[in-house]
Design an enzyme around this catalytic site. Sequence first.
Site, PDB file in Angstrom:
ATOM      1  N   LYS A  35       4.252   5.660   4.813  1.00 39.92           N
ATOM      2  CA  LYS A  35       3.462   4.425   4.822  1.00 39.92           C
ATOM      3  C   LYS A  35       3.243   3.895   6.225  1.00 39.92           C
ATOM      4  O   LYS A  35       2.782   2.759   6.409  1.00 39.92           O
ATOM      5  CB  LYS A  35       4.142   3.378   3.943  1.00 39.92           C
ATOM      6  CG  LYS A  35       4.293   3.826   2.482  1.00 39.92           C
ATOM      7  CD  LYS A  35       5.024   2.797   1.645  1.00 39.92           C
ATOM      8  CE  LYS A  35       5.252   3.304   0.225  1.00 39.92           C
ATOM      9  NZ  LYS A  35       5.965   2.329  -0.611  1.00 39.92           N
ATOM     10  N   PRO A  49       0.838  -1.201   0.000  1.00 42.11           N
ATOM     11  CA  PRO A  49       0.000   0.000   0.000  1.00 42.11           C
ATOM     12  C   PRO A  49       0.873   1.251   0.000  1.00 42.11           C
ATOM     13  O   PRO A  49       1.909   1.306   0.655  1.00 42.11           O
ATOM     14  CB  PRO A  49      -0.787  -0.120   1.310  1.00 42.11           C
ATOM     15  CG  PRO A  49      -0.708  -1.554   1.695  1.00 42.11           C
ATOM     16  CD  PRO A  49       0.595  -2.060   1.171  1.00 42.11           C
ATOM     17  N   GLU A  50       0.441   2.268  -0.741  1.00 43.23           N
ATOM     18  CA  GLU A  50       1.191   3.518  -0.797  1.00 43.23           C
ATOM     19  C   GLU A  50       0.519   4.551   0.109  1.00 43.23           C
ATOM     20  O   GLU A  50      -0.497   4.269   0.750  1.00 43.23           O
ATOM     21  CB  GLU A  50       1.305   3.978  -2.249  1.00 43.23           C
ATOM     22  CG  GLU A  50       2.000   2.925  -3.113  1.00 43.23           C
ATOM     23  CD  GLU A  50       2.311   3.362  -4.542  1.00 43.23           C
ATOM     24  OE1 GLU A  50       2.391   4.570  -4.802  1.00 43.23           O
ATOM     25  OE2 GLU A  50       2.485   2.468  -5.394  1.00 43.23           O
ATOM     26  N   ARG A  65      11.648  -2.822  -9.681  1.00 43.41           N
ATOM     27  CA  ARG A  65      10.186  -2.711  -9.744  1.00 43.41           C
ATOM     28  C   ARG A  65       9.787  -2.293 -11.153  1.00 43.41           C
ATOM     29  O   ARG A  65      10.530  -1.626 -11.865  1.00 43.41           O
ATOM     30  CB  ARG A  65       9.679  -1.644  -8.753  1.00 43.41           C
ATOM     31  CG  ARG A  65      10.174  -1.796  -7.313  1.00 43.41           C
ATOM     32  CD  ARG A  65       9.468  -2.891  -6.557  1.00 43.41           C
ATOM     33  NE  ARG A  65       8.055  -2.604  -6.432  1.00 43.41           N
ATOM     34  CZ  ARG A  65       7.539  -1.794  -5.493  1.00 43.41           C
ATOM     35  NH1 ARG A  65       8.344  -1.153  -4.649  1.00 43.41           N
ATOM     36  NH2 ARG A  65       6.233  -1.607  -5.411  1.00 43.41           N
TER      37      ARG A  65
END
Length: 277
Positions: free
Chosen positions: A53, A2-3, A262
Amino acid sequence: MPEGPEIRRAADSVEKALKNRTIIDISFAFEQLQGYEEILRGSTVTRVDTKGKAMLIRFDNDQVIYSHNQLYGKWYIRNAYTYPKTNRQLRLALHNEKKSALLYSASDIEVLKNGEEEEHPFLSKVGPDLLSEDVTPDDLFARFQEKRFQRRKWTSLLLDQAFIGGIGNYLRSEILFVAGISPFSRPIDCTEEQLYRAAKACIDLMWRSYENKGITNDPALAEELKKKGKKRYEYRHWVFNREDRPCRIDGTEIIKFRAASRRCYYCPTCQKNPAPS
């Protein structure tokens, strides 16, 4: 993972369930934290903050619960003592007379005293949180030009939580696209106009994603595509997860590559590579 926008929305839900209400029961899964249960039982939640985060649940007795969801953590809000059907492991449960806030799967949980955040190994290094702090485009414009940041590639820089807290993989691609910046460039390669666009894009897209449940595409265009029967993954983003599909601006095929281990996406015409120096 989750960002920032996802964590801020989770924090909103936790705050709505717990703020200004007395904790009548609390349980930690980790033995080293169970001594805090008696300290926190009977206290009142005053607010819920985010830092990148991470989430910070603050209590009126100067205690703070720090949590970081990492890859698998997930918050559930339920009526008091009602639990979801899930194979996840319950790590933290906070109950008041009406609601329960339940954190599953997360392994990074601590209890701090108010003020200890400045010495915390993660929190002390996190850059500005665009959703919880008053950060302007001018602030980020100046930050982009600091010596410690200006010669690093944007693709690694935007994932560095010490640079800006809460930006993750999908926001990285989206910010660079909206700013018209090549993912192969560095802040020092950019014009002042590009740097200012990047500063504004960081703030605008963080808030857009937060307010629109993860959508970073233009909201009007997203709504138009939704009405045409497009699925969420088809209208959610400008370039992220759109490999081989046409750019929404000029129709050029979106390219996918890997950066900092990524996946990253960009339009080669909207985001031209910097001229060799």
